[in-house]
Design a protein around this motif. Structure first.
Motif, PDB file in Angstrom:
ATOM      1  N   MET A 279       0.844  -1.201   0.000  1.00 39.40           N
ATOM      2  CA  MET A 279       0.000   0.000   0.000  1.00 39.40           C
ATOM      3  C   MET A 279       0.882   1.253   0.000  1.00 39.40           C
ATOM      4  O   MET A 279       0.600   2.230   0.685  1.00 39.40           O
ATOM      5  CB  MET A 279      -0.963  -0.025   1.177  1.00 39.40           C
ATOM      6  CG  MET A 279      -1.946  -1.184   1.076  1.00 39.40           C
ATOM      7  SD  MET A 279      -3.026  -1.304   2.490  1.00 39.40           S
ATOM      8  CE  MET A 279      -2.357  -2.701   3.349  1.00 39.40           C
ATOM      9  N   GLY A 280       1.956   1.173  -0.719  1.00 43.07           N
ATOM     10  CA  GLY A 280       2.855   2.333  -0.878  1.00 43.07           C
ATOM     11  C   GLY A 280       3.847   2.518   0.261  1.00 43.07           C
ATOM     12  O   GLY A 280       4.729   3.378   0.181  1.00 43.07           O
ATOM     13  N   ILE A 281       3.716   1.712   1.317  1.00 36.35           N
ATOM     14  CA  ILE A 281       4.549   1.957   2.511  1.00 36.35           C
ATOM     15  C   ILE A 281       6.030   1.684   2.241  1.00 36.35           C
ATOM     16  O   ILE A 281       6.901   2.259   2.896  1.00 36.35           O
ATOM     17  CB  ILE A 281       4.040   1.115   3.712  1.00 36.35           C
ATOM     18  CG1 ILE A 281       2.616   1.548   4.057  1.00 36.35           C
ATOM     19  CG2 ILE A 281       4.919   1.278   4.950  1.00 36.35           C
ATOM     20  CD1 ILE A 281       1.909   0.675   5.051  1.00 36.35           C
ATOM     21  N   HIS A 282       6.339   0.848   1.237  1.00 36.53           N
ATOM     22  CA  HIS A 282       7.762   0.577   0.949  1.00 36.53           C
ATOM     23  C   HIS A 282       8.488   1.863   0.581  1.00 36.53           C
ATOM     24  O   HIS A 282       9.678   2.000   0.808  1.00 36.53           O
ATOM     25  CB  HIS A 282       7.902  -0.494  -0.147  1.00 36.53           C
ATOM     26  CG  HIS A 282       7.630  -0.001  -1.535  1.00 36.53           C
ATOM     27  ND1 HIS A 282       8.626   0.223  -2.452  1.00 36.53           N
ATOM     28  CD2 HIS A 282       6.470   0.340  -2.149  1.00 36.53           C
ATOM     29  CE1 HIS A 282       8.085   0.659  -3.588  1.00 36.53           C
ATOM     30  NE2 HIS A 282       6.789   0.740  -3.427  1.00 36.53           N
ATOM     31  N   ARG A 283       7.734   2.842   0.030  1.00 41.93           N
ATOM     32  CA  ARG A 283       8.380   4.117  -0.328  1.00 41.93           C
ATOM     33  C   ARG A 283       8.839   4.851   0.927  1.00 41.93           C
ATOM     34  O   ARG A 283       9.900   5.465   0.964  1.00 41.93           O
ATOM     35  CB  ARG A 283       7.422   5.008  -1.121  1.00 41.93           C
ATOM     36  CG  ARG A 283       7.073   4.395  -2.435  1.00 41.93           C
ATOM     37  CD  ARG A 283       6.264   5.305  -3.322  1.00 41.93           C
ATOM     38  NE  ARG A 283       5.993   4.579  -4.550  1.00 41.93           N
ATOM     39  CZ  ARG A 283       6.865   4.458  -5.533  1.00 41.93           C
ATOM     40  NH1 ARG A 283       8.030   5.053  -5.459  1.00 41.93           N
ATOM     41  NH2 ARG A 283       6.582   3.746  -6.600  1.00 41.93           N
ATOM     42  N   TYR A 284       7.995   4.795   1.960  1.00 41.71           N
ATOM     43  CA  TYR A 284       8.360   5.436   3.235  1.00 41.71           C
ATOM     44  C   TYR A 284       9.582   4.731   3.834  1.00 41.71           C
ATOM     45  O   TYR A 284      10.536   5.373   4.273  1.00 41.71           O
ATOM     46  CB  TYR A 284       7.154   5.402   4.186  1.00 41.71           C
ATOM     47  CG  TYR A 284       7.529   5.526   5.640  1.00 41.71           C
ATOM     48  CD1 TYR A 284       8.008   6.748   6.152  1.00 41.71           C
ATOM     49  CD2 TYR A 284       7.451   4.426   6.503  1.00 41.71           C
ATOM     50  CE1 TYR A 284       8.378   6.855   7.483  1.00 41.71           C
ATOM     51  CE2 TYR A 284       7.822   4.533   7.829  1.00 41.71           C
ATOM     52  CZ  TYR A 284       8.287   5.747   8.315  1.00 41.71           C
ATOM     53  OH  TYR A 284       8.678   5.844   9.625  1.00 41.71           O
ATOM     54  N   TRP A 285       9.582   3.380   3.814  1.00 42.87           N
ATOM     55  CA  TRP A 285      10.718   2.637   4.377  1.00 42.87           C
ATOM     56  C   TRP A 285      12.012   3.009   3.633  1.00 42.87           C
ATOM     57  O   TRP A 285      13.061   3.187   4.249  1.00 42.87           O
ATOM     58  CB  TRP A 285      10.487   1.131   4.268  1.00 42.87           C
ATOM     59  CG  TRP A 285       9.331   0.606   5.082  1.00 42.87           C
ATOM     60  CD1 TRP A 285       8.826   1.146   6.238  1.00 42.87           C
ATOM     61  CD2 TRP A 285       8.548  -0.566   4.812  1.00 42.87           C
ATOM     62  NE1 TRP A 285       7.778   0.384   6.683  1.00 42.87           N
ATOM     63  CE2 TRP A 285       7.588  -0.679   5.831  1.00 42.87           C
ATOM     64  CE3 TRP A 285       8.568  -1.528   3.799  1.00 42.87           C
ATOM     65  CZ2 TRP A 285       6.656  -1.711   5.881  1.00 42.87           C
ATOM     66  CZ3 TRP A 285       7.643  -2.577   3.843  1.00 42.87           C
ATOM     67  CH2 TRP A 285       6.705  -2.657   4.871  1.00 42.87           C
ATOM     68  N   LYS A 286      11.908   3.116   2.311  1.00 41.92           N
ATOM     69  CA  LYS A 286      13.114   3.451   1.526  1.00 41.92           C
ATOM     70  C   LYS A 286      13.555   4.882   1.815  1.00 41.92           C
ATOM     71  O   LYS A 286      14.757   5.167   1.862  1.00 41.92           O
ATOM     72  CB  LYS A 286      12.847   3.247   0.028  1.00 41.92           C
ATOM     73  CG  LYS A 286      12.786   1.762  -0.340  1.00 41.92           C
ATOM     74  CD  LYS A 286      12.364   1.546  -1.781  1.00 41.92           C
ATOM     75  CE  LYS A 286      12.274   0.057  -2.095  1.00 41.92           C
ATOM     76  NZ  LYS A 286      11.555  -0.230  -3.343  1.00 41.92           N
ATOM     77  N   ARG A 287      12.566   5.780   2.051  1.00 48.66           N
ATOM     78  CA  ARG A 287      12.958   7.163   2.401  1.00 48.66           C
ATOM     79  C   ARG A 287      13.717   7.187   3.717  1.00 48.66           C
ATOM     80  O   ARG A 287      14.688   7.910   3.879  1.00 48.66           O
ATOM     81  CB  ARG A 287      11.712   8.067   2.506  1.00 48.66           C
ATOM     82  CG  ARG A 287      11.353   8.732   1.200  1.00 48.66           C
ATOM     83  CD  ARG A 287      10.510   9.975   1.423  1.00 48.66           C
ATOM     84  NE  ARG A 287       9.338   9.755   2.251  1.00 48.66           N
ATOM     85  CZ  ARG A 287       8.173   9.274   1.803  1.00 48.66           C
ATOM     86  NH1 ARG A 287       8.026   8.981   0.543  1.00 48.66           N
ATOM     87  NH2 ARG A 287       7.153   9.102   2.621  1.00 48.66           N
ATOM     88  N   VAL A 288      13.271   6.368   4.681  1.00 48.69           N
ATOM     89  CA  VAL A 288      13.965   6.307   5.972  1.00 48.69           C
ATOM     90  C   VAL A 288      15.413   5.854   5.748  1.00 48.69           C
ATOM     91  O   VAL A 288      16.356   6.407   6.308  1.00 48.69           O
ATOM     92  CB  VAL A 288      13.240   5.354   6.959  1.00 48.69           C
ATOM     93  CG1 VAL A 288      14.060   5.137   8.225  1.00 48.69           C
ATOM     94  CG2 VAL A 288      11.868   5.899   7.317  1.00 48.69           C
ATOM     95  N   MET A 289      15.593   4.859   4.881  1.00 44.45           N
ATOM     96  CA  MET A 289      16.952   4.382   4.623  1.00 44.45           C
ATOM     97  C   MET A 289      17.791   5.475   3.951  1.00 44.45           C
ATOM     98  O   MET A 289      18.944   5.692   4.332  1.00 44.45           O
ATOM     99  CB  MET A 289      16.937   3.125   3.746  1.00 44.45           C
ATOM    100  CG  MET A 289      18.347   2.628   3.458  1.00 44.45           C
ATOM    101  SD  MET A 289      18.413   0.952   2.863  1.00 44.45           S
ATOM    102  CE  MET A 289      18.166   1.241   1.161  1.00 44.45           C
TER     103      MET A 289
END
Ligand SMILES: C[S@@+](CC[C@H](N)C(=O)[O-])C[C@H]1O[C@@H](n2cnc3c(N)ncnc32)[C@H](O)[C@@H]1O
Length: 245
Positions: free
Chosen positions: A42-52
């Motif tokens: 649900m798009g959350i992988h983008r947030y995880w990648k931004r954190v990285m």
């Protein structure tokens, strides 16, 4: 700990067969990989990648390796002035899909984490997002990452992990019931997405992966749970002073 060199999802296979099966998974899903990522998470992988990518910020500009870089999502987010970014991945299909998305100022390099086609001490930062789980010999890959990092260089590793106990029943139900159906619908590859959820299930948890980092010689090993542990960002540093320090 589960010996990943002998598992492909729930199947027990030898190391070479596992590597071959994983290659075929990614060559099949490559055209729909990015879309599936958005739908499944649900798009959350983008947030995880931004954190990285934010965690990478304090690093000096320099040579960055995005290992298991696939279609180049992380590389695109990291790209910036004075950064030389190399995406390394064994799947030509994943990298071709990424290149077709338009000009990205990165080098694309075919290779496996277990045998990196790179010089010793040639990188300031290695990132690997949702890649280490697919590597058959994790210890060997961590040794290779350590080798190609300059002293003082950092490894940032984003991976699925073990969610908080209260979340597990919902997460397991979603993984078992929704993801393979979505995979079948969108990419025509139900089996590939069965592999995905089984590989998450058998992968080392937060603390076990941190221990593997330490055993490979990394210092300042730490991790941060994301979305209640569904994903986790691990980091470690190759001992020694960085040339820019
Ligand atoms: C789930 S994708 C992640 C792609 C990208 N990092 C992202 O976050 O969107 C996993 C990637 O790992 C790659 N991979 C599989 N085995 C590998 C290995 N032994 N060494 C390096 N990468 C590998 C696959 O080809 C695939 O591109």
């Amino acid at each position: 700990m589960t010996d990943l060199s002998r598992t492909f999802g729930k199947q027990h296979v030898d190391a070479e067969s596992r590597t071959r099966l994983i290659r075929s998974v990614f060559s099949r899903v490559a055209p729909r990989y990015d879309l599936m990522n958005d739908l499944m998470s649900m798009g959350i992988h983008r947030y995880w990648k931004r954190v990285m990518c934010r965690a990478a910020e304090p690093s000096a500009p320099g040579d960055i390796l995005d290992l298991a870089g696939g279609t180049g999502d992380v590389a695109r987010a990291l790209a910036g002035q004075q950064r030389r970014i190399t995406v390394c991945d064994p799947s030509l299909e994943m990298m071709q899909t990424g290149r077709a998305r338009g000009h990205t100022p990165v080098n694309w390099l075919a290779g496996s984490a277990e045998d990196l086609p790179l010089e010793d001490a040639s990188m300031d930062l290695v990132t690997i997002a949702f890649g280490i789980r697919n590597v058959t010999r994790i210890e060997q890959a961590l040794g290779e990452i350590h080798r190609v990092l300059r002293p003082g260089g950092r490894l940032l590793c984003l991976e699925f992990s073990r969610p908080a106990a209260w979340l597990r029943p919902f997460y397991n139900a979603y993984s078992r019931l929704v993801i393979p159906r979505l995979g079948a619908l969108v990419s025509g590859n139900r089996d590939a997405y069965h592999y995905l959820i089984d590989s998450i299930r058998v992968f080392p948890d937060q603390q076990q992966l941190a221990t593997l980092f330490e055993q490979a010689g990394f210092e300042q090993v730490s991790y941060r749970n994301l979305s209640f542990g569904i994903a986790c960002l691990h980091s470690g540093t190759r001992p020694g002073a960085h040339a820019d320090a």
